[in-house]
Design a protein around this motif. Structure first.
Motif, PDB file in Angstrom:
ATOM      1  N   GLY A 190       7.898  32.114  12.413  1.00 17.10           N
ATOM      2  CA  GLY A 190       9.065  31.256  12.556  1.00 17.10           C
ATOM      3  C   GLY A 190       9.647  31.319  13.953  1.00 17.10           C
ATOM      4  N   LEU A 191       9.672  32.525  14.530  1.00 15.08           N
ATOM      5  CA  LEU A 191      10.140  32.707  15.898  1.00 15.08           C
ATOM      6  C   LEU A 191       9.279  31.921  16.881  1.00 15.08           C
ATOM      7  N   LEU A 192       7.970  32.018  16.753  1.00 14.50           N
ATOM      8  CA  LEU A 192       7.071  31.336  17.682  1.00 14.50           C
ATOM      9  C   LEU A 192       7.190  29.819  17.559  1.00 14.50           C
ATOM     10  N   ARG A 193       7.365  29.329  16.353  1.00  9.29           N
ATOM     11  CA  ARG A 193       7.576  27.888  16.150  1.00  9.29           C
ATOM     12  C   ARG A 193       8.869  27.441  16.847  1.00  9.29           C
ATOM     13  N   ARG A 194       9.932  28.245  16.694  1.00 13.97           N
ATOM     14  CA  ARG A 194      11.206  27.897  17.329  1.00 13.97           C
ATOM     15  C   ARG A 194      11.089  27.923  18.847  1.00 13.97           C
ATOM     16  N   LEU A 195      10.418  28.945  19.397  1.00 14.95           N
ATOM     17  CA  LEU A 195      10.272  29.054  20.840  1.00 14.95           C
ATOM     18  C   LEU A 195       9.476  27.891  21.411  1.00 14.95           C
ATOM     19  N   ALA A 196       8.440  27.469  20.694  1.00 20.05           N
ATOM     20  CA  ALA A 196       7.658  26.325  21.157  1.00 20.05           C
ATOM     21  C   ALA A 196       8.553  25.111  21.321  1.00 20.05           C
ATOM     22  N   ARG A 197       9.412  24.882  20.352  1.00 16.47           N
ATOM     23  CA  ARG A 197      10.292  23.708  20.390  1.00 16.47           C
ATOM     24  C   ARG A 197      11.389  23.842  21.438  1.00 16.47           C
ATOM     25  N   GLU A 198      12.057  24.992  21.461  1.00 18.88           N
ATOM     26  CA  GLU A 198      13.205  25.163  22.342  1.00 18.88           C
ATOM     27  C   GLU A 198      12.816  25.236  23.810  1.00 18.88           C
ATOM     28  N   GLN A 199      11.664  25.839  24.110  1.00 17.04           N
ATOM     29  CA  GLN A 199      11.267  26.030  25.496  1.00 17.04           C
ATOM     30  C   GLN A 199      10.142  25.104  25.935  1.00 17.04           C
ATOM     31  N   GLY A 200       9.707  24.217  25.047  1.00 21.37           N
ATOM     32  CA  GLY A 200       8.628  23.296  25.408  1.00 21.37           C
ATOM     33  C   GLY A 200       7.322  24.000  25.706  1.00 21.37           C
ATOM     34  N   LEU A 201       7.115  25.148  25.059  1.00 18.63           N
ATOM     35  CA  LEU A 201       5.898  25.929  25.286  1.00 18.63           C
ATOM     36  C   LEU A 201       4.727  25.356  24.497  1.00 18.63           C
ATOM     37  N   CYS A 202       3.540  25.594  25.010  1.00 14.19           N
ATOM     38  CA  CYS A 202       2.317  25.390  24.243  1.00 14.19           C
ATOM     39  C   CYS A 202       1.946  26.751  23.669  1.00 14.19           C
ATOM     40  N   ARG A 215       1.567  26.449   6.476  1.00 16.53           N
ATOM     41  CA  ARG A 215       2.924  25.983   6.153  1.00 16.53           C
ATOM     42  C   ARG A 215       3.777  25.798   7.400  1.00 16.53           C
ATOM     43  N   LEU A 216       3.576  26.643   8.420  1.00 15.55           N
ATOM     44  CA  LEU A 216       4.466  26.649   9.572  1.00 15.55           C
ATOM     45  C   LEU A 216       3.912  25.940  10.810  1.00 15.55           C
TER      46      LEU A 216
END
Length: 269
Positions: A190-202, A215-216
């Motif tokens: 869940g953390l990694l999914r959020r970071l991808a979105r918030e920081q525009g990370l791949c 699921r995630l």
């Protein structure tokens, strides 16, 4: 311009002893085409021995590609020299290093070495990047504690923070939840999914936690165990039968409707 990671005909594998002299190699994955976008969590799935770690190690620059190309934001990822790659790519491996007496913050500060050089002297901008990375993984209370005294889940949060302190465009993780309990696995993905979105990370990670990943994740790269790959959204791969083809056994079968495995009729009777 394509934003993110794009593999085109990429071949990865090894050169066995003596094979290098004869110009021969042993491919594990051949002619791979795949895309992982910025702002998305992409999971790398496949049976044991399918080549997940080999692919990640190649993208991280830890071993050379055998053919094809990998582009990051339209730049040649494979051609980057180590210092430049360390500023563009953050890596979290399965290994559990001995942290000695380092605190959580000490470990995160190591992520600034690609920017400070071997002197390792942190300036105000580096301190700010470290603070931002720790805040991003919500690990402020852990920063002053010895890493050796943190739980596996807490330690993995600090490892992710260290990678974020590099301020990368691409984050690669090899089985980051391997030693975690169920609650910590859910929290980490869940953390990694959020970071991808918030920081525009791949963000590209390998995992054996198939049901949770489906699921995630936003997208999935599924290695078929025969040197090929199938890509798409989790729903697309489940509905196509690709997940079942890769993971079904004599006892268990993947149910695309529920996204879970169930016992085959008569199995275990």
């Amino acid at each position: 311009m394509v934003s993110g990671l794009v593999l085109s005909g990429l071949t990865v594998g090894y050169r066995a002893d003596g094979a290098l002299r004869r110009g021969r190699a042993a491919p594990v994955l051949s002619g791979i085409d795949a895309v992982a976008g910025r702002g998305e969590l992409t999971v790398l799935l496949g049976p044991n021995g399918a080549g997940k770690s080999t692919l990640l190690r190649t993208l991280a620059g830890l071993q050379p590609a055998l053919g094809g190309s990998a582009a990051l934001d339209d730049g040649d990822l494979l051609a980057l020299r180590a210092p430049a790659r360390a500023r563009r790519v953050g890596v979290v491996l399965t290994d559990r290093p001995d942290p000695g007496l380092l605190t959580g913050r000490d470990v995160v500060e190591l992520g600034r070495l690609p920017h400070t050089g071997t002197g390792g002297v942190l300036g105000p901008a580096d301190d700010a990047a470290v603070d931002t990375a720790i805040d991003a993984v919500r690990a402020g209370p852990l920063a002053g504690r010895p890493l050796a005294r943190l739980s596996d889940g807490e330690r993995q949060r600090m490892m992710v923070a260290r990678a974020l302190a590099q301020q990368p465009s691409l984050l690669l993780l090899d089985e980051p939840s391997a030693f975690l309990d169920v609650a910590a696995r859910v929290a980490l993905l869940g953390l990694l999914r959020r970071l991808a979105r918030e920081q525009g990370l791949c963000v590209l990670l390998s995992t054996h936690d198939l049901e949770l990943a489906l699921r995630l994740a936003d997208r999935a790269w599924l290695l078929d165990g025969a040197g090929g790959i199938v890509t798409g959204t989790p729903d697309e791969l489940a509905a196509s039968g690709a997940v079942g083809a890769a993971f079904d056994t004599d006892e268990l079968v993947f149910d695309a409707g529920s996204g879970t495995f169930r016992l085959r009729s008569g199995a275990g009777a």
